[in-house]
Design a protein around this motif. Structure first.
Motif, short mmCIF file in Angstrom:
data_model
loop_
_atom_site.label_atom_id
_atom_site.label_comp_id
_atom_site.label_asym_id
_atom_site.label_seq_id
_atom_site.Cartn_x
_atom_site.Cartn_y
_atom_site.Cartn_z
N TRP A 211 -43.85 -15.42 109.89
CA TRP A 211 -43.80 -16.47 109.22
C TRP A 211 -42.26 -16.91 109.11
CZ3 TRP A 211 -41.44 -17.21 104.35
CH2 TRP A 211 -40.82 -15.89 103.70
N TRP A 212 -42.05 -18.12 108.93
CA TRP A 212 -40.82 -18.87 109.29
C TRP A 212 -40.27 -19.51 107.87
CZ3 TRP A 212 -38.65 -19.72 114.27
CH2 TRP A 212 -39.17 -19.33 115.28
N LYS A 213 -38.84 -19.38 107.49
CA LYS A 213 -38.58 -20.27 106.40
C LYS A 213 -37.30 -20.79 106.72
CE LYS A 213 -37.51 -20.03 101.56
NZ LYS A 213 -37.35 -19.24 100.10
N ASN A 214 -37.02 -22.29 106.41
CA ASN A 214 -35.66 -22.93 106.27
C ASN A 214 -34.64 -22.46 105.23
OD1 ASN A 214 -33.58 -24.47 106.73
ND2 ASN A 214 -34.72 -26.24 106.99
N ASN A 215 -33.85 -21.54 105.39
CA ASN A 215 -32.99 -20.95 104.38
C ASN A 215 -31.75 -21.79 104.22
OD1 ASN A 215 -34.49 -18.94 103.30
ND2 ASN A 215 -33.93 -17.65 105.30
N GLY A 216 -31.50 -23.14 105.47
CA GLY A 216 -30.45 -23.75 105.42
C GLY A 216 -30.39 -25.00 104.34
N GLU A 217 -29.51 -25.88 104.49
CA GLU A 217 -29.40 -27.04 103.78
C GLU A 217 -29.77 -28.26 104.29
OE1 GLU A 217 -25.33 -27.08 102.36
OE2 GLU A 217 -25.52 -25.11 101.53
N LYS A 218 -30.22 -28.35 105.85
CA LYS A 218 -30.78 -29.55 106.49
C LYS A 218 -31.85 -28.89 107.13
CE LYS A 218 -27.87 -29.19 110.59
NZ LYS A 218 -27.09 -29.80 111.56
N PRO A 219 -32.71 -30.27 107.41
CA PRO A 219 -34.00 -29.84 108.06
C PRO A 219 -33.98 -29.03 109.49
CG PRO A 219 -34.09 -32.01 107.07
CD PRO A 219 -32.72 -31.58 106.99
N ALA A 220 -34.78 -28.31 109.69
CA ALA A 220 -34.97 -27.56 111.17
C ALA A 220 -36.04 -28.27 111.70
CB ALA A 220 -35.15 -25.98 110.99
N VAL A 221 -35.64 -28.74 113.33
CA VAL A 221 -36.62 -29.43 113.86
C VAL A 221 -36.88 -28.49 115.09
CG1 VAL A 221 -37.15 -31.54 115.20
CG2 VAL A 221 -35.58 -31.62 113.14
N LEU A 222 -38.21 -28.21 115.26
CA LEU A 222 -38.51 -27.31 116.36
C LEU A 222 -39.66 -28.24 117.04
CD1 LEU A 222 -38.44 -25.84 113.41
CD2 LEU A 222 -39.17 -23.96 114.71
N TYR A 223 -39.88 -27.81 118.42
CA TYR A 223 -40.80 -28.26 119.40
C TYR A 223 -41.54 -26.95 119.79
CZ TYR A 223 -39.00 -32.80 119.43
OH TYR A 223 -38.59 -34.09 119.17
N SER A 224 -42.80 -27.15 119.74
CA SER A 224 -43.95 -25.80 119.82
C SER A 224 -44.66 -26.44 121.01
CB SER A 224 -44.45 -25.47 118.87
OG SER A 224 -45.50 -24.59 118.93
N ALA A 225 -44.65 -25.58 122.22
CA ALA A 225 -45.80 -25.69 123.41
C ALA A 225 -46.46 -24.55 123.16
CB ALA A 225 -44.95 -25.73 124.62
N ASP A 226 -47.74 -24.82 122.96
CA ASP A 226 -48.65 -23.58 122.77
C ASP A 226 -50.12 -23.72 123.49
OD1 ASP A 226 -49.84 -25.12 120.95
OD2 ASP A 226 -49.68 -23.86 119.20
N ILE A 227 -51.03 -22.46 123.50
CA ILE A 227 -52.28 -22.82 124.19
C ILE A 227 -53.19 -22.53 123.00
CG2 ILE A 227 -54.03 -21.85 125.78
CD1 ILE A 227 -51.68 -21.43 127.60
N LEU A 228 -54.00 -23.40 122.72
CA LEU A 228 -54.69 -23.40 121.57
C LEU A 228 -56.01 -22.98 121.80
CD1 LEU A 228 -54.57 -24.03 118.32
CD2 LEU A 228 -55.94 -26.13 119.23
N PRO A 229 -56.46 -21.73 121.53
CA PRO A 229 -57.71 -21.14 121.95
C PRO A 229 -58.91 -21.91 121.34
CG PRO A 229 -56.83 -19.58 120.27
CD PRO A 229 -55.94 -20.85 120.47
N PRO A 230 -60.22 -21.67 122.07
CA PRO A 230 -61.37 -22.32 121.54
C PRO A 230 -61.70 -21.81 120.07
CG PRO A 230 -61.81 -20.91 123.61
CD PRO A 230 -60.38 -20.73 123.11
N MET A 231 -62.48 -22.66 119.34
CA MET A 231 -62.66 -22.60 117.94
C MET A 231 -61.59 -22.55 117.12
SD MET A 231 -65.95 -22.44 118.66
CE MET A 231 -66.46 -22.26 116.91
N GLU A 232 -60.46 -22.88 117.41
CA GLU A 232 -59.24 -22.89 116.65
C GLU A 232 -58.83 -24.49 116.53
OE1 GLU A 232 -55.05 -20.89 115.90
OE2 GLU A 232 -56.59 -19.79 116.92
N SER A 233 -58.71 -25.17 115.53
CA SER A 233 -58.44 -26.44 115.36
C SER A 233 -56.89 -26.62 115.09
CB SER A 233 -59.23 -27.11 114.11
OG SER A 233 -58.63 -26.76 112.91
#
Length: 164
Positions: free
Chosen positions: A137-159
């Protein structure tokens, strides 16, 4: 023997000496955004039961991979932008069936990984690969927003809604 100084270049003897000095006395490179070797362990961190908090997850693009046939049927390749506000949480999730590459573009975010005894700090410009026997799991412990880009392969049956 005379050495000629060319604009922007050090004489070979000076450059070689500086190079030797740097490699002899420089600290070993840090592995940014990774678990220190002496902190790696199976089941090092227990799951945390929390929902998403202060995080937006926008799918920017998605490709249905079904046309590739076979094992690709029902899978999707997607690109998402996540913005995690200060104090925000991306909840505990696993990557055994959903590989991902995450690029941190702004701010910093802390990862709490099943295979690491200590939290891992990820800063802007870093990339982390998520696959296999990994839950976290992830948590932003900082004082400004964290911006992330995620490229993933979504398996069948997962929305999209089920997979952060």
């Amino acid at each position: 023997m005379t050495e000629k100084f060319i604009a922007g270049r050090l004489p070979l003897a000076v450059a070689a000496t500086l190079g030797l000095f740097a490699t002899t006395f420089a600290a070993p490179p840090a592995l940014a955004g990774e678990c220190p070797n002496d902190q790696v362990a199976a089941n090092a961190m227990a799951p945390v039961d929390t929902g998403p908090k202060g995080v937006t997850d926008d799918v920017l693009a998605s490709i249905d991979l079904s046309s590739k046939g076979g094992d690709w049927k029902g899978n999707a390749l997607r690109l998402r932008k996540l913005v995690v506000q200060p104090g925000g949480v991306v909840p505990w999730h696993a990557h055994d069936a959903r590989p991902a590459n995450i690029l941190i573009v702004e701010g910093a975010i802390t990862e709490y990984r099943s295979s690491c005894k200590v939290p891992i700090e990820h800063k802007a410009g870093e990339v982390t690969a998520e696959f296999g026997d990994l839950a976290h799991w992830w948590k932003n412990n900082g004082e400004k927003p964290a911006v992330l880009y995620s490229a993933d392969i979504l398996p069948p049956m997962e929305s999209d809604a089920d997979a952060m």
